[in-house]
Design a protein around this motif. Sequence first.
Motif, PDB file in Angstrom:
ATOM      1  N   GLY A 285     -33.250 -15.268  23.397  1.00 37.28           N
ATOM      2  CA  GLY A 285     -32.116 -15.785  24.145  1.00 37.28           C
ATOM      3  C   GLY A 285     -30.837 -15.639  23.346  1.00 37.28           C
ATOM      4  O   GLY A 285     -30.879 -15.476  22.120  1.00 37.28           O
ATOM      5  N   ALA A 286     -29.718 -15.720  24.039  1.00 37.68           N
ATOM      6  CA  ALA A 286     -28.419 -15.597  23.374  1.00 37.68           C
ATOM      7  C   ALA A 286     -28.179 -16.750  22.411  1.00 37.68           C
ATOM      8  O   ALA A 286     -27.495 -16.592  21.396  1.00 37.68           O
ATOM      9  CB  ALA A 286     -27.305 -15.536  24.412  1.00 37.68           C
ATOM     10  N   THR A 287     -28.746 -17.926  22.727  1.00 37.58           N
ATOM     11  CA  THR A 287     -28.634 -19.102  21.859  1.00 37.58           C
ATOM     12  C   THR A 287     -30.033 -19.634  21.577  1.00 37.58           C
ATOM     13  O   THR A 287     -31.005 -19.230  22.233  1.00 37.58           O
ATOM     14  CB  THR A 287     -27.815 -20.217  22.545  1.00 37.58           C
ATOM     15  OG1 THR A 287     -28.537 -20.648  23.712  1.00 37.58           O
ATOM     16  CG2 THR A 287     -26.423 -19.728  22.933  1.00 37.58           C
ATOM     17  N   LYS A 288     -30.110 -20.554  20.635  1.00 39.52           N
ATOM     18  CA  LYS A 288     -31.411 -21.182  20.364  1.00 39.52           C
ATOM     19  C   LYS A 288     -31.936 -21.892  21.608  1.00 39.52           C
ATOM     20  O   LYS A 288     -33.129 -21.810  21.924  1.00 39.52           O
ATOM     21  CB  LYS A 288     -31.300 -22.175  19.199  1.00 39.52           C
ATOM     22  CG  LYS A 288     -31.180 -21.520  17.850  1.00 39.52           C
ATOM     23  CD  LYS A 288     -31.151 -22.562  16.741  1.00 39.52           C
ATOM     24  CE  LYS A 288     -31.067 -21.902  15.375  1.00 39.52           C
ATOM     25  NZ  LYS A 288     -31.070 -22.889  14.289  1.00 39.52           N
ATOM     26  N   GLU A 289     -31.058 -22.608  22.309  1.00 42.78           N
ATOM     27  CA  GLU A 289     -31.479 -23.338  23.505  1.00 42.78           C
ATOM     28  C   GLU A 289     -31.954 -22.388  24.605  1.00 42.78           C
ATOM     29  O   GLU A 289     -32.932 -22.669  25.298  1.00 42.78           O
ATOM     30  CB  GLU A 289     -30.359 -24.250  24.015  1.00 42.78           C
ATOM     31  CG  GLU A 289     -30.825 -25.290  25.008  1.00 42.78           C
ATOM     32  CD  GLU A 289     -32.031 -26.125  24.551  1.00 42.78           C
ATOM     33  OE1 GLU A 289     -32.989 -26.277  25.364  1.00 42.78           O
ATOM     34  OE2 GLU A 289     -32.060 -26.610  23.409  1.00 42.78           O
ATOM     35  N   ALA A 290     -31.270 -21.260  24.756  1.00 42.19           N
ATOM     36  CA  ALA A 290     -31.694 -20.267  25.755  1.00 42.19           C
ATOM     37  C   ALA A 290     -33.058 -19.687  25.398  1.00 42.19           C
ATOM     38  O   ALA A 290     -33.923 -19.519  26.267  1.00 42.19           O
ATOM     39  CB  ALA A 290     -30.651 -19.156  25.878  1.00 42.19           C
ATOM     40  N   ALA A 291     -33.262 -19.410  24.116  1.00 40.64           N
ATOM     41  CA  ALA A 291     -34.567 -18.908  23.667  1.00 40.64           C
ATOM     42  C   ALA A 291     -35.652 -19.953  23.894  1.00 40.64           C
ATOM     43  O   ALA A 291     -36.774 -19.630  24.303  1.00 40.64           O
ATOM     44  CB  ALA A 291     -34.492 -18.506  22.198  1.00 40.64           C
ATOM     45  N   MET A 292     -35.315 -21.224  23.658  1.00 45.09           N
ATOM     46  CA  MET A 292     -36.269 -22.316  23.866  1.00 45.09           C
ATOM     47  C   MET A 292     -36.616 -22.448  25.354  1.00 45.09           C
ATOM     48  O   MET A 292     -37.789 -22.636  25.699  1.00 45.09           O
ATOM     49  CB  MET A 292     -35.680 -23.617  23.322  1.00 45.09           C
ATOM     50  CG  MET A 292     -36.664 -24.747  23.258  1.00 45.09           C
ATOM     51  SD  MET A 292     -37.833 -24.595  21.903  1.00 45.09           S
ATOM     52  CE  MET A 292     -36.993 -25.522  20.665  1.00 45.09           C
TER      53      MET A 292
END
Length: 140
Positions: free
Chosen positions: A81-88
């Motif tokens: 993901g573009a951010t950690k939260e998006a990857a999560m």
Amino acid sequence: MSATVYINSTEVRKDFSSTIDRVIYCKPQFVQRTHNRMVMIEEGELNSLLSNLTIPVKFIKEDDGSFIATNSVIEDVFSAGATKEAAMSELCKDLIEYAQDYYDDYDLYSKTPNRKKHAPYVMRILSSPSMESVRGMLHA
């Protein structure tokens, strides 16, 4: 001394509705059919029993600034993901999809040496397959 908690499957068949009521409103039921044994358990009770299962997550930062979320429990499920939260978030979706695939082919996955250990995590995910519930299992 042997446990006497098992109900004969014939008794369960005779009064299936009462057995289900006992599972839902009282306690899990242990059933025996000849040499086979099983446990009937209410979903909330199962969630409680599996609530201590967590999945540690680590992030790898890519050269472009995006992140890959990996885990050490179900190793071949990882997401970007573009951010950690998006990857999560993507990892949550992928874990739900993996759990469904595992269940669809349970006879194979549950006997495969490298996937057998995933079964309790799959049961936890499937018994409460919301993004929020799965997110609660993940710890970065």
